[in-house]
Design a protein around this motif. Structure first.
Motif, PDB file in Angstrom:
ATOM      1  N   TYR A  97       0.836  -1.206   0.000  1.00  0.00           N
ATOM      2  CA  TYR A  97       0.000   0.000   0.000  1.00  0.00           C
ATOM      3  C   TYR A  97       0.865   1.248   0.000  1.00  0.00           C
ATOM      4  N   TRP A  98       1.856   1.251   0.886  1.00  0.00           N
ATOM      5  CA  TRP A  98       2.750   2.405   0.980  1.00  0.00           C
ATOM      6  C   TRP A  98       3.713   2.450  -0.205  1.00  0.00           C
ATOM      7  N   HIS A  99       4.200   1.316  -0.626  1.00  0.00           N
ATOM      8  CA  HIS A  99       5.137   1.266  -1.753  1.00  0.00           C
ATOM      9  C   HIS A  99       4.471   1.787  -3.029  1.00  0.00           C
ATOM     10  N   ASN A 100       3.219   1.392  -3.257  1.00  0.00           N
ATOM     11  CA  ASN A 100       2.516   1.812  -4.470  1.00  0.00           C
ATOM     12  C   ASN A 100       2.311   3.323  -4.541  1.00  0.00           C
ATOM     13  N   GLN A 101       2.362   3.962  -3.377  1.00  0.00           N
ATOM     14  CA  GLN A 101       2.182   5.411  -3.341  1.00  0.00           C
ATOM     15  C   GLN A 101       3.503   6.170  -3.295  1.00  0.00           C
ATOM     16  N   GLY A 102       4.608   5.412  -3.475  1.00  0.00           N
ATOM     17  CA  GLY A 102       5.917   6.052  -3.474  1.00  0.00           C
ATOM     18  C   GLY A 102       6.376   6.499  -2.101  1.00  0.00           C
ATOM     19  N   MET A 103       5.790   5.900  -1.050  1.00  0.00           N
ATOM     20  CA  MET A 103       6.156   6.241   0.331  1.00  0.00           C
ATOM     21  C   MET A 103       6.437   4.956   1.110  1.00  0.00           C
ATOM     22  N   PRO A 104       7.487   4.232   0.745  1.00  0.00           N
ATOM     23  CA  PRO A 104       7.715   2.922   1.370  1.00  0.00           C
ATOM     24  C   PRO A 104       7.886   3.007   2.885  1.00  0.00           C
ATOM     25  N   ARG A 105       7.187   2.121   3.566  1.00  0.00           N
ATOM     26  CA  ARG A 105       7.329   1.958   5.018  1.00  0.00           C
ATOM     27  C   ARG A 105       7.551   0.472   5.268  1.00  0.00           C
ATOM     28  N   THR A 106       8.468   0.150   6.152  1.00  0.00           N
ATOM     29  CA  THR A 106       8.844  -1.256   6.323  1.00  0.00           C
ATOM     30  C   THR A 106       8.688  -1.791   7.743  1.00  0.00           C
ATOM     31  N   LYS A 107       8.391  -0.941   8.706  1.00  0.00           N
ATOM     32  CA  LYS A 107       8.249  -1.419  10.084  1.00  0.00           C
ATOM     33  C   LYS A 107       6.799  -1.808  10.386  1.00  0.00           C
ATOM     34  N   VAL A 108       6.661  -2.782  11.269  1.00  0.00           N
ATOM     35  CA  VAL A 108       5.346  -3.212  11.736  1.00  0.00           C
ATOM     36  C   VAL A 108       5.314  -3.097  13.261  1.00  0.00           C
ATOM     37  N   LEU A 109       4.201  -2.625  13.786  1.00  0.00           N
ATOM     38  CA  LEU A 109       3.982  -2.573  15.231  1.00  0.00           C
ATOM     39  C   LEU A 109       3.145  -3.780  15.627  1.00  0.00           C
ATOM     40  N   ALA A 110       3.563  -4.496  16.671  1.00  0.00           N
ATOM     41  CA  ALA A 110       2.843  -5.694  17.110  1.00  0.00           C
ATOM     42  C   ALA A 110       2.916  -5.799  18.624  1.00  0.00           C
ATOM     43  N   LEU A 111       2.088  -6.654  19.173  1.00  0.00           N
ATOM     44  CA  LEU A 111       2.017  -6.848  20.619  1.00  0.00           C
ATOM     45  C   LEU A 111       2.966  -7.959  21.070  1.00  0.00           C
ATOM     46  N   PHE A 142       7.790  -4.129  19.032  1.00  0.00           N
ATOM     47  CA  PHE A 142       6.858  -4.800  19.935  1.00  0.00           C
ATOM     48  C   PHE A 142       6.476  -3.905  21.111  1.00  0.00           C
ATOM     49  N   ILE A 143       5.191  -3.940  21.484  1.00  0.00           N
ATOM     50  CA  ILE A 143       4.694  -3.152  22.611  1.00  0.00           C
ATOM     51  C   ILE A 143       3.929  -4.065  23.569  1.00  0.00           C
ATOM     52  N   ASP A 144       3.788  -3.602  24.816  1.00  0.00           N
ATOM     53  CA  ASP A 144       2.976  -4.311  25.792  1.00  0.00           C
ATOM     54  C   ASP A 144       1.493  -4.147  25.449  1.00  0.00           C
ATOM     55  N   LEU A 145       0.657  -4.991  26.037  1.00  0.00           N
ATOM     56  CA  LEU A 145      -0.781  -4.794  25.896  1.00  0.00           C
ATOM     57  C   LEU A 145      -1.142  -3.410  26.425  1.00  0.00           C
ATOM     58  N   PRO A 146      -1.913  -2.636  25.692  1.00  0.00           N
ATOM     59  CA  PRO A 146      -2.235  -1.280  26.151  1.00  0.00           C
ATOM     60  C   PRO A 146      -3.142  -1.292  27.379  1.00  0.00           C
ATOM     61  N   ASP A 147      -2.815  -0.441  28.345  1.00  0.00           N
ATOM     62  CA  ASP A 147      -3.654  -0.307  29.533  1.00  0.00           C
ATOM     63  C   ASP A 147      -3.583   1.131  30.035  1.00  0.00           C
ATOM     64  N   ALA A 148      -4.203   1.390  31.173  1.00  0.00           N
ATOM     65  CA  ALA A 148      -4.272   2.759  31.693  1.00  0.00           C
ATOM     66  C   ALA A 148      -2.892   3.323  32.005  1.00  0.00           C
ATOM     67  N   ASN A 149      -1.947   2.443  32.360  1.00  0.00           N
ATOM     68  CA  ASN A 149      -0.632   2.917  32.781  1.00  0.00           C
ATOM     69  C   ASN A 149       0.314   3.215  31.622  1.00  0.00           C
TER      70      ASN A 149
END
Length: 421
Positions: free
Chosen positions: A124-138, A171-178
């Motif tokens: 999606y990003w590559h086709n628009q000439g704005m390549p992004r390669t990182k993924v955010l996951a839990l 990678f991130i922790d499960l989101p919570d109030a803290n």
């Protein structure tokens, strides 16, 4: 030579150390919630055979629809051709998904549905000439065993051997109030490199049936949208009623850009994967330039037999009886959770929809290699119940047709196990 002996000569089983594992149990018949081995022993399938079976085994309605389809069309190449089952299934699925979902891409299973979603986002990003390669996951995520799916899954003993070959993931922790504000800041700091955020909504299955609140996932999704980061909801496990609603995303105010399905999609009858997306994502691949095509496909894409099974499963899923059964199981699980919630051997009891998880207190972190797992597994097999603990986390995830009597029997055996182990 019996079936087990023949099996051991030729079969390599999944997630199994073949040198030390007990011989497999030879199953010859399934009916409703019960599986029968070659000796006539019955087992309550309390884990829906790896979470796929939602209506019970050998359901006559699904079997009838599959048999009818087999006599009409068993398969057709899906590049340049189509068929009634694929179109109808896509129409009916989109009608009950969040209303921003516009297109359906078929694949073979949960892992491949994830692979498609990741490739959609990156291209999606590559086709628009704005390549992004990182993924955010839990952290502690599980999205499958193919390489892309492994890359966005939490690092563990299952991925260690391949770690140097996996692409970069934040990678991130499960989101919570803290931590929600710090996670938002983290997203903002890398947004120009971030193609997407992938998550199992509200429930991390293989991670230990870990549960988290819709409120903070909503906040994180809203922030991703504000920062122009795509979102992928992995509903391979949570879809089709498991969390008490049709889909886990129905608990949310925000809508994901992409959704992934498998497991309960066909009622557990056969493999089929689906990835759905918004019109905006689909439009990013429309071009006179053929290099902007989504180059992905499978030999059995949109297999007519699998689509027939999925359509039959959807008929059953949307029936009032199934919805009543989901609510009934949810209520009985909730009562059982209250009953055993303060047991001294349990660290925590977690429940969402038709899933209840009990984490044994072991003085350490959840481990797939805990000896307790094997003891519990064998205890329940002897009682005629298939419960496959995730380390020290025991869970019930049954087909929706399970009876109150069968549930009560499982609960009683769990209480017995608490006194023994």
């Amino acid at each position: 030579m019996n079936l087990v002996e023949r099996d051991l000569k030729v079969i390599w089983h999944p997630y199994t150390q073949m040198q030390t594992a007990a011989p497999p149990i030879p199953i010859v018949k399934g009916e409703g919630v019960v599986l029968f081995d070659e000796n006539g022993e019955a087992y309550i399938d309390a884990v829906s055979s790896w979470w796929v079976n939602i209506h019970g085994h050998s359901h006559p309605y699904i079997a009838q629809k599959v048999a009818e389809q087999l006599l009409k069309l068993e398969h057709v190449i899906f590049a340049g051709f189509t068929h009634e089952g694929a179109v109808e299934l896509a129409e009916r699925l989109l009608a009950i998904l969040p209303n921003n979902q516009s297109k359906v891409f078929y694949s073979d299973n949960g892992s491949t549905a994830i692979e498609v979603a990741i490739k959609m986002c990156l291209q999606y990003w590559h086709n628009q000439g704005m390549p992004r390669t990182k993924v955010l996951a839990l952290k502690n995520a599980y999205h499958g065993d193919t390489f892309g799916a492994m890359a966005v899954s939490g690092r563990s003993a299952f991925t260690n051997v391949f770690e140097s070959l996996l692409f970069e993931v934040e990678f991130i922790d499960l989101p919570d109030a803290n931590n929600i504000e710090s996670i938002k800041s983290q997203v903002s700091s890398i947004k120009t490199d971030l193609a997407c955020f992938i998550f199992e909504p509200l429930l991390q299955g293989s991670g230990g049936m870990l549960m988290y609140e819709a409120e903070y996932l909503d906040q994180l999704m809203a922030h991703c949208r504000a920062e122009n980061v795509l979102t992928i909801a992995d509903e391979v496990l949570t879809g089709f009623g498991r969390t008490g609603k049709r889909f886990a995303c129905d608990h949310l105010q925000q809508q994901p850009d992409i959704m992934c399905f498998s497991k309960g999609l066909t009622g557990g009858t056969m493999a089929l994967g689906v990835t759905t997306c918004t019109q905006a994502i689909y439009d990013a691949f429309l071009s006179d330039d053929k290099l902007k095509t989504l180059f992905h496909g499978h030999s059995f894409t949109a297999n007519p037999i699998a689509c027939a099974a999925a359509l039959a499963s959807m008929d059953l899923f949307l029936s009032p009886e199934t919805m009543e059964n989901i609510q009934r199981i949810e209520e009985r699980h909730a009562r059982f959770a209250l009953k055993i919630g303060h047991h001294p051997k349990l660290k925590e009891v977690r429940q969402i929809g038709t899933i209840i998880a009990m984490e044994w207190e072991t003085g350490g972190q959840t481990s797939y290699f805990s000896n307790l797992r094997d003891k519990l597994y064998q205890h329940f097999l002897k009682a005629g119940i298939i419960l496959r603990p995730l380390g020290n986390v025991l869970y019930i995830l049954p087909p929706y047709c399970i009876s109150n009597e069968q549930l009560d029997y499982i609960y009683t055996e769990i209480e017995a196990a608490l006194e023994i182990f």
